[in-house]
Design a protein around this motif. Sequence first.
Motif, PDB file in Angstrom:
ATOM      1  N   SER A  83      28.568  46.337  39.606  1.00 59.64           N
ATOM      2  CA  SER A  83      29.284  45.912  38.395  1.00 59.64           C
ATOM      3  C   SER A  83      29.057  46.877  37.240  1.00 59.64           C
ATOM      4  O   SER A  83      29.997  47.225  36.503  1.00 59.64           O
ATOM      5  CB  SER A  83      28.845  44.503  37.989  1.00 59.64           C
ATOM      6  OG  SER A  83      29.248  43.552  38.951  1.00 59.64           O
ATOM      7  N   ARG A  87      31.920  49.078  35.414  1.00 60.72           N
ATOM      8  CA  ARG A  87      32.200  48.899  33.992  1.00 60.72           C
ATOM      9  C   ARG A  87      32.673  50.206  33.362  1.00 60.72           C
ATOM     10  O   ARG A  87      33.507  50.196  32.443  1.00 60.72           O
ATOM     11  CB  ARG A  87      30.947  48.378  33.278  1.00 60.72           C
ATOM     12  CG  ARG A  87      31.120  48.178  31.777  1.00 60.72           C
ATOM     13  CD  ARG A  87      29.952  47.393  31.197  1.00 60.72           C
ATOM     14  NE  ARG A  87      28.659  47.957  31.571  1.00 60.72           N
ATOM     15  CZ  ARG A  87      27.496  47.345  31.325  1.00 60.72           C
ATOM     16  NH1 ARG A  87      27.476  46.161  30.732  1.00 60.72           N
ATOM     17  NH2 ARG A  87      26.358  47.909  31.695  1.00 60.72           N
ATOM     18  N   LYS A  91      36.284  47.941  34.471  1.00 59.76           N
ATOM     19  CA  LYS A  91      36.281  46.719  35.273  1.00 59.76           C
ATOM     20  C   LYS A  91      35.131  45.828  34.817  1.00 59.76           C
ATOM     21  O   LYS A  91      33.966  46.082  35.125  1.00 59.76           O
ATOM     22  CB  LYS A  91      36.143  47.054  36.767  1.00 59.76           C
ATOM     23  CG  LYS A  91      37.240  47.967  37.302  1.00 59.76           C
ATOM     24  CD  LYS A  91      38.600  47.290  37.263  1.00 59.76           C
ATOM     25  CE  LYS A  91      39.678  48.148  37.913  1.00 59.76           C
ATOM     26  NZ  LYS A  91      40.990  47.477  37.889  1.00 59.76           N
ATOM     27  N   THR A  92      35.449  44.779  34.089  1.00 58.38           N
ATOM     28  CA  THR A  92      34.409  43.936  33.483  1.00 58.38           C
ATOM     29  C   THR A  92      34.513  42.467  33.895  1.00 58.38           C
ATOM     30  O   THR A  92      33.942  41.596  33.242  1.00 58.38           O
ATOM     31  CB  THR A  92      34.494  44.037  31.951  1.00 58.38           C
ATOM     32  OG1 THR A  92      35.828  43.663  31.538  1.00 58.38           O
ATOM     33  CG2 THR A  92      34.186  45.445  31.469  1.00 58.38           C
ATOM     34  N   HIS A  93      35.236  42.198  34.979  1.00 62.15           N
ATOM     35  CA  HIS A  93      35.381  40.824  35.462  1.00 62.15           C
ATOM     36  C   HIS A  93      34.848  40.720  36.884  1.00 62.15           C
ATOM     37  O   HIS A  93      35.115  41.593  37.727  1.00 62.15           O
ATOM     38  CB  HIS A  93      36.852  40.393  35.426  1.00 62.15           C
ATOM     39  CG  HIS A  93      37.091  39.009  35.959  1.00 62.15           C
ATOM     40  ND1 HIS A  93      37.945  38.761  37.020  1.00 62.15           N
ATOM     41  CD2 HIS A  93      36.573  37.798  35.601  1.00 62.15           C
ATOM     42  CE1 HIS A  93      37.952  37.458  37.272  1.00 62.15           C
ATOM     43  NE2 HIS A  93      37.137  36.861  36.428  1.00 62.15           N
ATOM     44  N   GLU A 112      26.836  38.152  32.853  1.00 64.37           N
ATOM     45  CA  GLU A 112      27.625  37.437  31.856  1.00 64.37           C
ATOM     46  C   GLU A 112      26.987  37.589  30.477  1.00 64.37           C
ATOM     47  O   GLU A 112      27.692  37.762  29.470  1.00 64.37           O
ATOM     48  CB  GLU A 112      27.728  35.961  32.247  1.00 64.37           C
ATOM     49  CG  GLU A 112      28.911  35.234  31.649  1.00 64.37           C
ATOM     50  CD  GLU A 112      29.149  33.891  32.319  1.00 64.37           C
ATOM     51  OE1 GLU A 112      30.308  33.451  32.350  1.00 64.37           O
ATOM     52  OE2 GLU A 112      28.180  33.266  32.813  1.00 64.37           O
ATOM     53  N   PHE A 116      29.964  40.707  30.660  1.00 64.58           N
ATOM     54  CA  PHE A 116      30.933  40.594  31.739  1.00 64.58           C
ATOM     55  C   PHE A 116      31.550  39.195  31.744  1.00 64.58           C
ATOM     56  O   PHE A 116      30.899  38.215  31.346  1.00 64.58           O
ATOM     57  CB  PHE A 116      30.268  40.834  33.101  1.00 64.58           C
ATOM     58  CG  PHE A 116      29.962  42.270  33.402  1.00 64.58           C
ATOM     59  CD1 PHE A 116      30.853  43.051  34.127  1.00 64.58           C
ATOM     60  CD2 PHE A 116      28.778  42.854  32.959  1.00 64.58           C
ATOM     61  CE1 PHE A 116      30.568  44.379  34.415  1.00 64.58           C
ATOM     62  CE2 PHE A 116      28.477  44.178  33.237  1.00 64.58           C
ATOM     63  CZ  PHE A 116      29.377  44.949  33.962  1.00 64.58           C
ATOM     64  N   ALA A 117      32.767  39.090  32.222  1.00 61.44           N
ATOM     65  CA  ALA A 117      33.400  37.789  32.450  1.00 61.44           C
ATOM     66  C   ALA A 117      33.184  37.420  33.911  1.00 61.44           C
ATOM     67  O   ALA A 117      33.319  38.275  34.794  1.00 61.44           O
ATOM     68  CB  ALA A 117      34.884  37.861  32.134  1.00 61.44           C
ATOM     69  N   THR A 119      34.070  34.516  36.988  1.00 64.95           N
ATOM     70  CA  THR A 119      34.801  33.357  37.488  1.00 64.95           C
ATOM     71  C   THR A 119      34.107  32.865  38.753  1.00 64.95           C
ATOM     72  O   THR A 119      33.825  33.653  39.658  1.00 64.95           O
ATOM     73  CB  THR A 119      36.266  33.703  37.818  1.00 64.95           C
ATOM     74  OG1 THR A 119      36.920  34.132  36.624  1.00 64.95           O
ATOM     75  CG2 THR A 119      36.999  32.497  38.388  1.00 64.95           C
ATOM     76  N   ARG A 139      41.874  39.225  38.270  1.00 58.22           N
ATOM     77  CA  ARG A 139      42.524  39.711  37.054  1.00 58.22           C
ATOM     78  C   ARG A 139      42.700  41.225  37.164  1.00 58.22           C
ATOM     79  O   ARG A 139      42.078  41.859  38.038  1.00 58.22           O
ATOM     80  CB  ARG A 139      41.663  39.403  35.823  1.00 58.22           C
ATOM     81  CG  ARG A 139      41.273  37.952  35.624  1.00 58.22           C
ATOM     82  CD  ARG A 139      40.370  37.846  34.402  1.00 58.22           C
ATOM     83  NE  ARG A 139      39.805  36.516  34.232  1.00 58.22           N
ATOM     84  CZ  ARG A 139      38.889  36.224  33.315  1.00 58.22           C
ATOM     85  NH1 ARG A 139      38.459  37.169  32.475  1.00 58.22           N
ATOM     86  NH2 ARG A 139      38.411  34.983  33.216  1.00 58.22           N
ATOM     87  N   GLU A 141      41.322  43.340  35.396  1.00 56.85           N
ATOM     88  CA  GLU A 141      40.022  43.974  35.139  1.00 56.85           C
ATOM     89  C   GLU A 141      38.942  43.558  36.133  1.00 56.85           C
ATOM     90  O   GLU A 141      37.759  43.858  35.953  1.00 56.85           O
ATOM     91  CB  GLU A 141      39.557  43.667  33.709  1.00 56.85           C
ATOM     92  CG  GLU A 141      39.235  42.211  33.419  1.00 56.85           C
ATOM     93  CD  GLU A 141      40.437  41.381  32.970  1.00 56.85           C
ATOM     94  OE1 GLU A 141      40.220  40.333  32.336  1.00 56.85           O
ATOM     95  OE2 GLU A 141      41.590  41.777  33.272  1.00 56.85           O
ATOM     96  N   THR A 142      39.323  42.856  37.205  1.00 56.79           N
ATOM     97  CA  THR A 142      38.332  42.457  38.216  1.00 56.79           C
ATOM     98  C   THR A 142      37.825  43.678  38.975  1.00 56.79           C
ATOM     99  O   THR A 142      38.611  44.448  39.526  1.00 56.79           O
ATOM    100  CB  THR A 142      38.927  41.453  39.220  1.00 56.79           C
ATOM    101  OG1 THR A 142      39.440  40.322  38.521  1.00 56.79           O
ATOM    102  CG2 THR A 142      37.862  40.992  40.208  1.00 56.79           C
TER     103      THR A 142
END
Length: 383
Positions: A83, A87, A91-93, A112, A116-117, A119, A139, A141-142
């Motif tokens: 991750s 970034r 890519k921040t999801h 998080e 980061f977001a 889900t 998304r 940005e995933t």
Amino acid sequence: MKGIYLDHAASAPLLPEVAEAMLDVMRDGPGNPSSLHAFGRAARARLTDARDRIAAKLNCKPSEIVFTSGGTESDNAAVIGASRALRRRGKTHIVVSAIEHHAVLHAADALEREGFAVTRVLPDSTGYIDPAAVEEALRPETGLVSVMWANNEVGTIQPIHQIGGRLKERGIVFHVDAVQALGAVPIDLQETPAGLVSFSAHKLGGPQGIGALYIAAGTPFESLIHGGSQERKRRAGTENVAAAWGFARAVELAVERMDQKSRRLAALRDRLEALLIGKLGPAGAIVNGRIGSRLPHVTNISFVGADTETLLMALDLEGIAAASGSACSSGSLERSHVLKAMGLPEERLKSAVRFSFGPSNTMEEIETAAEKIATIADRLRNK
């Protein structure tokens, strides 16, 4: 120690063949794999051979295997390391399933807090993650998706190839926690659409304190541990050669014996379930998980009307080892996050026990255990 050990998913006993292999290395004398002298070169040769043997059984390049301290580090390194690298590409999801091991979920929580977001995708009532639900969570940005190969609490096997295939088309990195799956289901990393896969040795009769992370060539990754240049600069620290050697032997034995072992363990699992349902009734012993697609060595059963912690203590007094879920959280009174995510009613949440089996278990033990478990559950329900 005498008793009936039904907690192999927490940690399996060290196999005699593995112990002997490790002793051979320990008797060889000192040697740091990074040292240039003869002792160091001998240790390096052992480490290289162990890596080669694991890669051969998993069908990947030896250079794609990174030794770690176990499944938790492998999960953390995969989720956080990938991750952070992603970034830099915007890519921040992150998408994770809600039934992941805490080594993944808590790593996602930490990210998080970094901004980061995240889900979290819910399973159905059997612990199954629908590929369509994962796809809906994506998304633009995933960057990373993490779904375990098979759940450690209820045993449900996930549609890894379906999920991974859809992610590959979108260029999204896929991480798979295969800690419980290794040795229980066929794993061919060349045919698995995942850039990162986590493993641990002590779940299949190897030593505690060592695991591995498969990092497919070209997968974005940032090291979490800084120091020397070990493991191609992806994981600093002097490698545990004896443990790596034992890990390799455990993987070989697990893969070679998988079909026969799986049939035998599934028979033990099915017998325990049948006996308990027969003694307590279908409303008194309810199996949690996806019946048609689950690990052969794991069953999760709710004893409606009894309490999990009380059950486990009573079973322990009778010499039966079981668990309330992941060994990393079973010391807590908190109810299983996996069963909660599955949406099970409270009476099943608070009465669930996981039993997991290994090569040392016998059908006679299952018969004995079933009698004791049913007696204890019945007593607690009528108390």
